[in-house]
Design a protein around this motif. Structure first.
Motif, PDB file in Angstrom:
ATOM      1  N   ASP A   1     -25.914  -3.209  56.693  1.00 11.63           N
ATOM      2  CA  ASP A   1     -27.158  -3.356  56.968  1.00 11.63           C
ATOM      3  C   ASP A   1     -27.479  -2.587  58.198  1.00 11.63           C
ATOM      4  OD1 ASP A   1     -27.722  -4.722  54.621  1.00 11.63           O
ATOM      5  OD2 ASP A   1     -27.942  -6.690  55.483  1.00 11.63           O
ATOM      6  N   ALA A   2     -26.607  -2.641  59.324  1.00 10.87           N
ATOM      7  CA  ALA A   2     -27.093  -1.997  60.387  1.00 10.87           C
ATOM      8  C   ALA A   2     -27.137  -0.825  60.279  1.00 10.87           C
ATOM      9  CB  ALA A   2     -25.786  -2.423  61.354  1.00 10.87           C
ATOM     10  N   VAL A   3     -26.370  -0.039  59.600  1.00 19.81           N
ATOM     11  CA  VAL A   3     -26.609   1.537  59.417  1.00 19.81           C
ATOM     12  C   VAL A   3     -27.954   1.840  58.778  1.00 19.81           C
ATOM     13  CG1 VAL A   3     -25.562   3.638  58.181  1.00 19.81           C
ATOM     14  CG2 VAL A   3     -24.135   1.809  59.032  1.00 19.81           C
ATOM     15  N   LYS A   4     -28.322   1.122  57.999  1.00 17.92           N
ATOM     16  CA  LYS A   4     -29.865   1.251  57.705  1.00 17.92           C
ATOM     17  C   LYS A   4     -30.747   0.956  58.643  1.00 17.92           C
ATOM     18  CE  LYS A   4     -28.352   0.005  52.718  1.00 17.92           C
ATOM     19  NZ  LYS A   4     -28.366  -1.054  51.840  1.00 17.92           N
ATOM     20  N   PHE A   5     -30.506  -0.245  59.328  1.00 11.37           N
ATOM     21  CA  PHE A   5     -31.472  -0.533  60.291  1.00 11.37           C
ATOM     22  C   PHE A   5     -31.630   0.779  61.452  1.00 11.37           C
ATOM     23  CE2 PHE A   5     -31.783  -2.426  64.577  1.00 11.37           C
ATOM     24  CZ  PHE A   5     -32.781  -3.209  64.755  1.00 11.37           C
ATOM     25  N   VAL A   6     -30.701   1.148  62.078  1.00 13.60           N
ATOM     26  CA  VAL A   6     -30.602   1.881  63.092  1.00 13.60           C
ATOM     27  C   VAL A   6     -31.239   3.288  62.649  1.00 13.60           C
ATOM     28  CG1 VAL A   6     -28.691   0.880  64.111  1.00 13.60           C
ATOM     29  CG2 VAL A   6     -28.245   3.206  62.803  1.00 13.60           C
ATOM     30  N   GLU A   7     -31.056   3.844  61.428  1.00 17.28           N
ATOM     31  CA  GLU A   7     -31.761   4.979  60.920  1.00 17.28           C
ATOM     32  C   GLU A   7     -33.215   4.622  60.899  1.00 17.28           C
ATOM     33  OE1 GLU A   7     -29.982   5.378  57.017  1.00 17.28           O
ATOM     34  OE2 GLU A   7     -27.884   6.403  57.849  1.00 17.28           O
ATOM     35  N   LYS A   8     -33.740   3.730  61.040  1.00 19.02           N
ATOM     36  CA  LYS A   8     -35.103   3.445  60.762  1.00 19.02           C
ATOM     37  C   LYS A   8     -35.685   3.696  62.322  1.00 19.02           C
ATOM     38  CE  LYS A   8     -35.204   0.119  56.900  1.00 19.02           C
ATOM     39  NZ  LYS A   8     -35.919   1.007  56.029  1.00 19.02           N
ATOM     40  N   PHE A   9     -35.137   3.551  63.334  1.00 18.21           N
ATOM     41  CA  PHE A   9     -35.588   3.559  64.723  1.00 18.21           C
ATOM     42  C   PHE A   9     -34.754   4.706  65.576  1.00 18.21           C
ATOM     43  CE2 PHE A   9     -35.898  -0.562  62.962  1.00 18.21           C
ATOM     44  CZ  PHE A   9     -37.448  -1.027  63.321  1.00 18.21           C
ATOM     45  N   PRO A  10     -34.893   6.033  65.226  1.00 13.52           N
ATOM     46  CA  PRO A  10     -34.213   7.092  66.019  1.00 13.52           C
ATOM     47  C   PRO A  10     -34.862   7.140  67.493  1.00 13.52           C
ATOM     48  CG  PRO A  10     -35.897   8.033  64.326  1.00 13.52           C
ATOM     49  CD  PRO A  10     -35.755   6.620  64.098  1.00 13.52           C
ATOM     50  N   ASP A  11     -36.138   6.742  67.883  1.00 12.68           N
ATOM     51  CA  ASP A  11     -36.680   6.626  69.148  1.00 12.68           C
ATOM     52  C   ASP A  11     -36.534   5.581  69.964  1.00 12.68           C
ATOM     53  OD1 ASP A  11     -37.074   9.624  68.532  1.00 12.68           O
ATOM     54  OD2 ASP A  11     -38.986   8.774  67.432  1.00 12.68           O
ATOM     55  N   GLN A  12     -35.790   4.495  69.165  1.00 10.29           N
ATOM     56  CA  GLN A  12     -35.624   3.292  70.089  1.00 10.29           C
ATOM     57  C   GLN A  12     -34.444   3.122  70.586  1.00 10.29           C
ATOM     58  OE1 GLN A  12     -37.627   0.292  70.736  1.00 10.29           O
ATOM     59  NE2 GLN A  12     -35.677  -0.355  71.624  1.00 10.29           N
ATOM     60  N   LYS A  13     -34.144   2.639  71.915  1.00 14.77           N
ATOM     61  CA  LYS A  13     -32.974   2.380  72.526  1.00 14.77           C
ATOM     62  C   LYS A  13     -32.151   1.091  71.843  1.00 14.77           C
ATOM     63  CE  LYS A  13     -33.453   4.186  77.274  1.00 14.77           C
ATOM     64  NZ  LYS A  13     -33.504   3.858  78.719  1.00 14.77           N
ATOM     65  N   LEU A  14     -31.102   1.366  71.290  1.00 15.22           N
ATOM     66  CA  LEU A  14     -30.340   0.411  70.641  1.00 15.22           C
ATOM     67  C   LEU A  14     -28.987   0.425  71.250  1.00 15.22           C
ATOM     68  CD1 LEU A  14     -31.260   1.227  66.953  1.00 15.22           C
ATOM     69  CD2 LEU A  14     -32.256  -0.640  68.238  1.00 15.22           C
ATOM     70  N   VAL A  15     -28.465  -0.915  71.085  1.00 12.60           N
ATOM     71  CA  VAL A  15     -26.736  -0.997  71.666  1.00 12.60           C
ATOM     72  C   VAL A  15     -26.214  -1.952  70.754  1.00 12.60           C
ATOM     73  CG1 VAL A  15     -27.285  -2.525  73.455  1.00 12.60           C
ATOM     74  CG2 VAL A  15     -25.163  -1.467  73.490  1.00 12.60           C
ATOM     75  N   ILE A  16     -24.902  -1.517  70.369  1.00 12.61           N
ATOM     76  CA  ILE A  16     -24.135  -2.308  69.443  1.00 12.61           C
ATOM     77  C   ILE A  16     -23.288  -3.389  70.502  1.00 12.61           C
ATOM     78  CG2 ILE A  16     -22.374  -2.692  67.531  1.00 12.61           C
ATOM     79  CD1 ILE A  16     -25.051  -1.226  66.719  1.00 12.61           C
ATOM     80  N   ASP A  17     -23.836  -4.745  70.418  1.00  8.79           N
ATOM     81  CA  ASP A  17     -22.907  -5.534  71.001  1.00  8.79           C
ATOM     82  C   ASP A  17     -21.424  -5.806  70.575  1.00  8.79           C
ATOM     83  OD1 ASP A  17     -25.134  -5.806  72.722  1.00  8.79           O
ATOM     84  OD2 ASP A  17     -25.356  -7.838  71.959  1.00  8.79           O
ATOM     85  N   HIS A  18     -20.372  -5.825  71.585  1.00  7.89           N
ATOM     86  CA  HIS A  18     -19.039  -6.139  71.284  1.00  7.89           C
ATOM     87  C   HIS A  18     -18.269  -5.344  69.924  1.00  7.89           C
ATOM     88  CE1 HIS A  18     -20.713  -9.586  73.523  1.00  7.89           C
ATOM     89  NE2 HIS A  18     -21.076 -10.238  72.518  1.00  7.89           N
ATOM     90  N   CYS A  19     -19.011  -4.066  70.182  1.00  8.07           N
ATOM     91  CA  CYS A  19     -18.335  -3.249  68.932  1.00  8.07           C
ATOM     92  C   CYS A  19     -18.441  -3.618  67.678  1.00  8.07           C
ATOM     93  CB  CYS A  19     -16.861  -2.756  69.165  1.00  8.07           C
ATOM     94  SG  CYS A  19     -16.530  -2.088  70.921  1.00  8.07           S
ATOM     95  N   ALA A  20     -19.510  -4.360  67.535  1.00  5.91           N
ATOM     96  CA  ALA A  20     -19.820  -4.941  66.058  1.00  5.91           C
ATOM     97  C   ALA A  20     -18.586  -5.944  65.789  1.00  5.91           C
ATOM     98  CB  ALA A  20     -19.989  -3.671  65.019  1.00  5.91           C
ATOM     99  N   LYS A  21     -17.801  -6.626  66.429  1.00 10.21           N
ATOM    100  CA  LYS A  21     -17.014  -7.693  66.324  1.00 10.21           C
ATOM    101  C   LYS A  21     -16.239  -7.393  65.274  1.00 10.21           C
ATOM    102  CE  LYS A  21     -19.211 -11.696  68.447  1.00 10.21           C
ATOM    103  NZ  LYS A  21     -19.463 -12.950  68.491  1.00 10.21           N
ATOM    104  N   PRO A  22     -15.361  -6.346  65.283  1.00 13.54           N
ATOM    105  CA  PRO A  22     -14.347  -6.066  64.181  1.00 13.54           C
ATOM    106  C   PRO A  22     -13.192  -7.256  64.176  1.00 13.54           C
ATOM    107  CG  PRO A  22     -13.861  -4.990  66.218  1.00 13.54           C
ATOM    108  CD  PRO A  22     -15.103  -5.518  66.455  1.00 13.54           C
ATOM    109  N   ASP A  23     -12.431  -7.212  62.952  1.00 16.47           N
ATOM    110  CA  ASP A  23     -11.602  -8.199  62.572  1.00 16.47           C
ATOM    111  C   ASP A  23     -10.195  -8.004  63.132  1.00 16.47           C
ATOM    112  OD1 ASP A  23     -10.154 -10.454  61.763  1.00 16.47           O
ATOM    113  OD2 ASP A  23     -10.648  -9.913  59.572  1.00 16.47           O
ATOM    114  N   ILE A  24      -9.949  -8.034  64.643  1.00 13.06           N
ATOM    115  CA  ILE A  24      -8.745  -7.815  65.081  1.00 13.06           C
ATOM    116  C   ILE A  24      -7.783  -8.612  64.636  1.00 13.06           C
ATOM    117  CG2 ILE A  24      -7.937  -7.098  67.311  1.00 13.06           C
ATOM    118  CD1 ILE A  24     -10.679  -6.565  68.458  1.00 13.06           C
ATOM    119  N   LYS A  25      -8.120  -9.662  64.683  1.00 11.64           N
ATOM    120  CA  LYS A  25      -7.010 -10.939  64.378  1.00 11.64           C
ATOM    121  C   LYS A  25      -6.234 -10.647  63.324  1.00 11.64           C
ATOM    122  CE  LYS A  25      -6.808 -15.978  63.710  1.00 11.64           C
ATOM    123  NZ  LYS A  25      -7.429 -17.199  63.584  1.00 11.64           N
ATOM    124  N   ASN A  26      -6.998  -9.876  61.903  1.00 15.47           N
ATOM    125  CA  ASN A  26      -6.539  -9.888  60.892  1.00 15.47           C
ATOM    126  C   ASN A  26      -6.027  -8.202  60.775  1.00 15.47           C
ATOM    127  OD1 ASN A  26      -6.307 -12.338  59.524  1.00 15.47           O
ATOM    128  ND2 ASN A  26      -8.332 -12.283  59.571  1.00 15.47           N
TER     129      ASN A  26
END
Length: 273
Positions: A144-169
């Motif tokens: 969903d985030a990929v589709k979301f960011v594509e809609k706002f090419p001129d908006q400053k966006l930052v992905i918090d916490h590297c999108a919380k990858p599943d490091i534990k597993n």
């Protein structure tokens, strides 16, 4: 100037802060005076205070803290971005120059939330005020985030916490694929923060984080990454100095200019500090 791009402050409230129920160390007040020594010891000059509660009261609370604590260089607040009167709300809060952007806890929302019409309309209203938007999601919300960011090419966006990858597993393949897609949008930054709590709490090893750092450094590069501690949430799984030292060791062979960007200049530029 060195900047911690992601910290939280709160006066603990058992009912409001129910998300902390399994995190005993967080169940107390965490205020700027509790952070100041950490910043000083780690040679950090200031921080960006990011909302933890979804209320306008939270935004006002952070603005008031900034008035009396010089370490707060910017505030990422909360407004109901899906509200019909979002333009009116943004106008109202725009008198507070310390507010640099907004965030919504999308990680707690159902699938599809990022692409809802009302929410998209709210995000569209941010650019007029030069506001940023922090994208807080789990790795499984990346499509969903990929589709979301594509809609706002001129908006400053930052992905918090590297999108919380599943490091534990040790899951990395799907996350890596979508992070590459997101990074193609040159207006999207990524925070080097929040990874300790995605590994086994206090059971992690330094090497676990390197493959994930390799990915974001490759895809986002020196100009779109910024250091953040996620203090005090980091205390669930480690200490401030451990995370900063881990990044410093990872970057030990990087040139001075790159280090300056990641530990401050990129945050200053992104948030207009």
């Amino acid at each position: 100037m060195t900047i911690d791009s992601h910290v939280h402050f709160w006066k603990y409230d058992k009912k409001r802060d129910a998300w902390m129920k399994d995190m005993k160390v967080l169940q107390q007040d965490y205020l700027p005076e509790h952070l100041s020594l950490n910043l000083k010891r780690n040679e950090i000059d200031g921080c960006v205070a990011v909302q933890a509660d979804q209320s306008e009261l939270e935004t006002r609370f952070l603005v008031e803290l900034a008035k009396t604590h010089d370490i707060i260089k910017g505030v990422v607040g909360w407004l109901d971005l899906s509200a019909d009167n979002i333009e009116e709300q943004l106008q109202h809060f725009s008198v507070n120059e310390i507010i640099k952007g907004y965030r919504h806890v999308v990680q707690a929302e159902p699938a599809g939330f990022l692409l809802k019409e009302n929410f998209l309309r709210g995000i569209s209203a941010l650019k007029k005020y030069n506001y940023t938007y922090d994208v807080l999601i789990y790795h499984h919300q990346l499509p969903d985030a990929v589709k979301f960011v594509e809609k706002f090419p001129d908006q400053k966006l930052v992905i918090d916490h590297c999108a919380k990858p599943d490091i534990k597993n040790k899951e990395i393949t799907e996350w890596k694929k979508y992070m590459q897609e997101i990074s193609r949008q040159q207006n999207v930054y990524c925070k080097l923060s929040g990874l300790f709590t995605e590994a086994a709490w206090r059971g992690w090893s330094v090497n676990e984080f390197y493959p994930y750092l390799d990915v974001v450094f490759e895809y986002f590069g020196a100009d779109r990454l910024m250091f953040g501690s996620d203090w005090p949430v980091i205390l669930v799984s480690g200490m401030y100095v451990q995370w900063k030292s881990l990044l410093e060791n990872y970057m030990q062979n990087f040139d001075a200019e790159t280090k300056e960007k990641i530990f401050g200049l990129n945050a200053i530029q992104f948030y207009n500090l």
